[in-house]
Structures are given as structure tokens and as C-alpha cells.
Motif scaffolding. Structure first.
Motif, PDB file in Angstrom:
ATOM      1  N   VAL A  31      -8.478  -6.796   6.654  1.00 24.11           N
ATOM      2  CA  VAL A  31      -7.212  -6.235   6.247  1.00 24.11           C
ATOM      3  C   VAL A  31      -6.379  -5.774   7.503  1.00 24.11           C
ATOM      4  O   VAL A  31      -5.336  -5.728   7.368  1.00 24.11           O
ATOM      5  CB  VAL A  31      -7.783  -4.932   5.396  1.00 24.11           C
ATOM      6  CG1 VAL A  31      -6.623  -4.046   5.134  1.00 24.11           C
ATOM      7  CG2 VAL A  31      -8.215  -5.220   4.206  1.00 24.11           C
ATOM      8  N   GLY A  35      -2.582  -7.449   8.220  1.00 28.60           N
ATOM      9  CA  GLY A  35      -1.796  -6.406   7.921  1.00 28.60           C
ATOM     10  C   GLY A  35      -0.424  -6.563   7.961  1.00 28.60           C
ATOM     11  O   GLY A  35       0.427  -6.035   7.114  1.00 28.60           O
ATOM     12  N   THR A  38       0.224  -9.717   4.995  1.00 26.85           N
ATOM     13  CA  THR A  38      -0.264  -9.319   3.642  1.00 26.85           C
ATOM     14  C   THR A  38      -0.671  -7.842   3.455  1.00 26.85           C
ATOM     15  O   THR A  38      -0.618  -6.933   4.298  1.00 26.85           O
ATOM     16  CB  THR A  38      -1.723 -10.070   3.485  1.00 26.85           C
ATOM     17  OG1 THR A  38      -2.672  -9.648   4.450  1.00 26.85           O
ATOM     18  CG2 THR A  38      -1.558 -11.439   3.600  1.00 26.85           C
ATOM     19  N   PRO A  39      -0.785  -7.385   2.271  1.00 22.56           N
ATOM     20  CA  PRO A  39      -0.983  -5.779   1.937  1.00 22.56           C
ATOM     21  C   PRO A  39      -2.404  -5.391   2.836  1.00 22.56           C
ATOM     22  O   PRO A  39      -3.211  -6.112   2.877  1.00 22.56           O
ATOM     23  CB  PRO A  39      -1.401  -5.836   0.561  1.00 22.56           C
ATOM     24  CG  PRO A  39      -0.848  -7.066  -0.034  1.00 22.56           C
ATOM     25  CD  PRO A  39      -0.779  -7.994   0.812  1.00 22.56           C
ATOM     26  N   GLY A  40      -1.943  -4.128   3.324  1.00 24.43           N
ATOM     27  CA  GLY A  40      -2.965  -3.672   4.320  1.00 24.43           C
ATOM     28  C   GLY A  40      -2.446  -3.337   5.465  1.00 24.43           C
ATOM     29  O   GLY A  40      -1.122  -3.091   5.822  1.00 24.43           O
ATOM     30  N   GLN A  44      -5.227   1.405   6.381  1.00 22.28           N
ATOM     31  CA  GLN A  44      -5.934   0.684   5.306  1.00 22.28           C
ATOM     32  C   GLN A  44      -7.429   0.158   5.745  1.00 22.28           C
ATOM     33  O   GLN A  44      -8.576   0.593   5.234  1.00 22.28           O
ATOM     34  CB  GLN A  44      -5.490  -0.086   4.177  1.00 22.28           C
ATOM     35  CG  GLN A  44      -4.394   0.493   3.413  1.00 22.28           C
ATOM     36  CD  GLN A  44      -3.113   0.745   4.159  1.00 22.28           C
ATOM     37  OE1 GLN A  44      -3.008   0.539   5.246  1.00 22.28           O
ATOM     38  NE2 GLN A  44      -1.933   1.025   3.410  1.00 22.28           N
ATOM     39  N   VAL A  48     -11.317   1.389   5.632  1.00 20.31           N
ATOM     40  CA  VAL A  48     -12.625   0.359   5.264  1.00 20.31           C
ATOM     41  C   VAL A  48     -13.713   0.557   6.243  1.00 20.31           C
ATOM     42  O   VAL A  48     -14.976   0.702   5.893  1.00 20.31           O
ATOM     43  CB  VAL A  48     -12.151  -0.982   4.900  1.00 20.31           C
ATOM     44  CG1 VAL A  48     -13.425  -1.843   4.527  1.00 20.31           C
ATOM     45  CG2 VAL A  48     -11.251  -0.940   3.759  1.00 20.31           C
TER      46      VAL A  48
ATOM     47  N   PRO B  47       0.356  -2.547  -3.215  1.00 17.82           N
ATOM     48  CA  PRO B  47      -1.146  -2.829  -2.907  1.00 17.82           C
ATOM     49  C   PRO B  47      -1.474  -2.212  -1.692  1.00 17.82           C
ATOM     50  O   PRO B  47      -2.780  -1.937  -1.808  1.00 17.82           O
ATOM     51  CB  PRO B  47      -0.959  -4.350  -2.655  1.00 17.82           C
ATOM     52  CG  PRO B  47       0.571  -4.699  -2.465  1.00 17.82           C
ATOM     53  CD  PRO B  47       1.376  -3.924  -3.366  1.00 17.82           C
ATOM     54  N   GLU B  48      -0.678  -2.024  -1.001  1.00 25.05           N
ATOM     55  CA  GLU B  48      -1.198  -1.261   0.188  1.00 25.05           C
ATOM     56  C   GLU B  48      -1.679   0.091  -0.135  1.00 25.05           C
ATOM     57  O   GLU B  48      -2.883   0.628   0.503  1.00 25.05           O
ATOM     58  CB  GLU B  48       0.202  -0.913   1.181  1.00 25.05           C
ATOM     59  CG  GLU B  48       0.727  -2.295   1.735  1.00 25.05           C
ATOM     60  CD  GLU B  48       0.615  -2.259   3.204  1.00 25.05           C
ATOM     61  OE1 GLU B  48       0.656  -1.160   3.963  1.00 25.05           O
ATOM     62  OE2 GLU B  48       1.449  -3.444   3.721  1.00 25.05           O
ATOM     63  N   ILE B  51      -5.074  -0.198  -1.868  1.00 26.53           N
ATOM     64  CA  ILE B  51      -6.348   0.059  -0.757  1.00 26.53           C
ATOM     65  C   ILE B  51      -6.724   1.171  -0.349  1.00 26.53           C
ATOM     66  O   ILE B  51      -8.039   1.595  -0.464  1.00 26.53           O
ATOM     67  CB  ILE B  51      -6.086  -1.028   0.294  1.00 26.53           C
ATOM     68  CG1 ILE B  51      -5.736  -2.469  -0.321  1.00 26.53           C
ATOM     69  CG2 ILE B  51      -7.152  -0.906   1.146  1.00 26.53           C
ATOM     70  CD1 ILE B  51      -5.424  -3.593   0.936  1.00 26.53           C
ATOM     71  N   ALA B  52      -5.667   2.109   0.191  1.00 31.51           N
ATOM     72  CA  ALA B  52      -5.954   3.321   0.681  1.00 31.51           C
ATOM     73  C   ALA B  52      -6.468   4.177  -0.409  1.00 31.51           C
ATOM     74  O   ALA B  52      -7.298   4.996  -0.212  1.00 31.51           O
ATOM     75  CB  ALA B  52      -4.762   3.830   1.193  1.00 31.51           C
ATOM     76  N   VAL B  55      -9.995   3.138  -1.314  1.00 32.80           N
ATOM     77  CA  VAL B  55     -11.132   3.556  -0.169  1.00 32.80           C
ATOM     78  C   VAL B  55     -11.303   5.075   0.204  1.00 32.80           C
ATOM     79  O   VAL B  55     -12.453   5.544   0.056  1.00 32.80           O
ATOM     80  CB  VAL B  55     -10.689   2.583   1.218  1.00 32.80           C
ATOM     81  CG1 VAL B  55     -11.717   3.307   2.243  1.00 32.80           C
ATOM     82  CG2 VAL B  55     -10.784   1.173   1.008  1.00 32.80           C
ATOM     83  N   ILE B  56     -10.037   5.740   0.140  1.00 35.36           N
ATOM     84  CA  ILE B  56     -10.140   7.049   0.358  1.00 35.36           C
ATOM     85  C   ILE B  56     -10.635   7.850  -0.675  1.00 35.36           C
ATOM     86  O   ILE B  56     -11.434   8.618  -0.875  1.00 35.36           O
ATOM     87  CB  ILE B  56      -9.020   7.489   1.244  1.00 35.36           C
ATOM     88  CG1 ILE B  56      -8.906   6.888   2.505  1.00 35.36           C
ATOM     89  CG2 ILE B  56      -8.913   9.114   1.355  1.00 35.36           C
ATOM     90  CD1 ILE B  56      -7.471   7.103   3.031  1.00 35.36           C
TER      91      ILE B  56
END
Lengths: 139, 183
Positions: A31, A35, A38-40, A44, A48, B47-48, B51-52, B55-56
Motif C-alpha cells: 500500500v 500509493g 493506486t489507492p493507498g 494508510q 496497516v 478507496p483511500e 483502507i484508512a 484499518v483504524i
């Protein structure tokens, strides 16, 4: 007070988390490193990575990690996050060499990711192992 | 369609988290709520954030809540009866559990989100008082119940005040003891 810990001595939990551990590490760095297209990204992926500390705490809730060291690493990366744009971006180096823009973004993502990972990890560990001083308000 | 269903389901889990009496369940409902929120972000092409949030919201925060819940969960009340300690009968246990004093104490700690655990102690009163496993020792003598505490926290004062305000109906006395003995 009964001394029950989250998931202590659970074989299923230990095996599953042990199995997932490398994949979590891989996913975190995936990720972070991808980043910028792509998303992330740094935050983020860093979250993880922080969940690695959390997973370790869930399986093995023993305070054997020196959070001061982790905190120091986090501060080093925080200062690097401030230094890197100062040296690379504001001096016009990135603008002069557009080929290296992706490399610059990835570097920043990695710095932010590691910083966030250590920061959140330290926060969670400090909270989880916090012991009130003396016999204070117990409710 | 899927968006509306997700939002409705989020509302359901939010309501469940609020109205659940068991805190552990409420935390899990909150984690599911977070996961649905992450899915919703994904549906709305963020999507960002997804993900956050995943996870959080459902990872780290859930664990923080669980760790917070883990500490000071159980309040152990030891019940001592000097006469009957060798042969505890069922009728005696139900007599203690149903007594007004014990119910009041239990209610007091339940309101403060404690799990109250009542243990019938088979040792003598002095031993039980020095045992750190018990947070509160309740002993029954001829006049009724007596609560022994060395806890100087505000919660104990509050409990004492509550009992005093209820008057003589609760039939429980508070005794402060220290390391040297009963004061």
C-alpha cells in the motif's frame, strides 16, 4: 482483580496471526509503495504497519517492547519527513528532474508510512500497557 | 440500492451499539459499523478512505476499546460469614444474593459498568481482609451486613453516601479498616 488478557494462550489466535503476520507486512508495504498511482499511500500503509504491533499485542500481551526506542525512531522519521521536501522540493531539484518525481513521491510515502506505523503502534502499546500510578481512582 | 442497504445496516448496528447492555458486544457492533462505513466509502469511490477506515476504525480503535475494557472490569465482592463458612447452603447463598444490601451494591457498580462478582469466602474475616483478590468484603453478623473497605477512593465515599441516603432500609454498615486492623 482477575487477570484475564485479550486472547492470551489461545492457540487458534496465535497460529492464525502468525500465519497472517508476513502478509500484513507485505500488504502494508504494498500500500505504501504503490500509493502514488493506486489507492493507498503513506498514512494508510502506515496504519496497516501499526496493526502489526497490535496483532503482536493481541497474541502476546507482555510488555517487553521498549516504547521509548520506537518513539525515538518515529521522531527520526518525523524529522526526515520535514527535511526531505526542504532539500528536494523547495530547492527545485524535483522540478529540474521530472523523471525522478515518482521516486520522490515513493520516498515521501515510505517516510510517512514508517512514521505513522511507529507512531500509532507506540500509541496503542502505551495505552494498552498503561498502569495507573499507585492506588488511584479505580472505577 | 446497495448504498441504501449499507446505510440502513449501519444505522442498525449503530443502534445496537448504543442499546447493547454488554459493553464487549457494543464494541464489536461498533467494529462492524466501521467496516460497513469502509464498504460505503468504497461504493462511493473513495478507496483511500476505505483502507484508512477499515484499518483504524475496525482494527486499532476496536482494540483500544477492548484494552480499555480489559482493565478494571471485574469488581470482586467477598462475602464472609464466620459461623457458616464450613457449610455453605444454597438457601444461605440465595439469601445473601437476594438481600437488599447486596442488590444495592451490585446495582451501584452495574451503573458504573462493572461486572460484579460475588465470591463466598471460606476463610476467616482477618485473612479475607488482607487478601488483595477482593475489592470489597461483606460480612454478615447479627445486626445485618457490614462492608469492610480500605479503599479511600471517591467511588467508595459515593457508595457510602448512597447507602446512607437510603436510610436504614438497606441494613448495611460501612467499616473502614487499615493495615493495623479495624478502625
Amino acid at each position: 482483580m482477575s487477570d484475564t488478557n485479550v486472547g492470551s494462550e489461545s492457540t487458534i489466535l496465535r497460529l492464525i496471526v502468525g500465519l497472517l503476520y508476513p502478509f500484513m507486512l507485505l500488504f502494508g508495504f504494498y500500500v505504501i509503495l504503490n500509493g502514488h498511482y493506486t489507492p493507498g499511500g503513506g498514512f494508510q500503509g502506515g496504519s496497516v504497519l501499526a496493526s502489526l504491533f497490535v496483532a503482536r499485542y493481541v497474541v502476546y500481551p507482555v510488555e517487553d517492547t521498549d516504547t521509548e526506542v520506537l518513539h525515538a525512531i518515529q521522531r527520526v522519521f518525523l524529522s526526515l519527513i520535514l527535511i526531505a521536501p526542504t532539500v528536494l522540493l523547495f530547492t527545485g531539484l524535483v522540478a529540474r528532474f521530472p523523471h525522478y518525481r515518482g521516486l520522490y513521491l515513493t520516498t515521501m510515502d515510505v517516510l510517512i508510512g514508517v512514521q505513522v506505523g511507529f507512531g500509532l503502534g507506540v500509541a496503542v502499546l502505551r495505552f494498552a500497557f498503561f498502569q495507573g500510578v499507585g492506588k488511584t481512582w479505580r472505577l | 440500492m446497495v448504498e441504501v442497504a449499507t446505510i440502513l445496516l449501519m444505522g442498525v448496528f449503530a443502534a445496537l451499539a448504543i442499546h447493547s447492555n454488554v459493553l464487549r458486544l457494543a464494541i464489536i457492533y461498533l467494529a462492524v459499523f466501521s467496516l460497513l462505513a469502509a464498504f460505503l466509502y468504497l461504493l462511493y469511490a473513495a478507496p483511500e478512505l476505505a483502507i484508512a477506515e477499515a484499518v483504524i476504525g475496525s482494527g486499532l480503535v476496536t482494540l483500544l476499546y477492548l484494552a480499555a475494557l480489559k482493565r478494571n472490569r471485574v469488581y470482586t465482592i467477598g462475602v464472609v460469614n464466620e459461623q457458616q463458612r464450613d457449610h455453605l447452603s444454597d438457601s444461605y447463598i440465595s439469601h445473601v444474593e437476594r438481600s437488599k444490601a447486596l442488590r444495592e451494591i451490585r446495582q451501584f457498580f452495574l451503573l458504573r459498568e462493572f461486572e460484579v462478582q460475588i465470591v463466598f469466602v471460606s476463610s476467616a474475616l482477618d485473612e479475607a481482609l488482607n487478601d488483595p483478590a477482593y475489592d470489597l468484603i461483606v460480612a454478615e453478623d447479627g445486626e445485618g451486613f457490614a462492608a469492610f473497605t480500605d479503599d479511600e477512593s471517591y467511588a467508595m465515599l459515593e457508595l457510602e453516601m448512597m447507602v446512607q441516603m437510603h436510610g436504614s432500609g438497606s441494613a448495611i454498615r460501612f467499616v473502614r479498616h487499615s493495615e493495623e486492623g479495624v478502625v
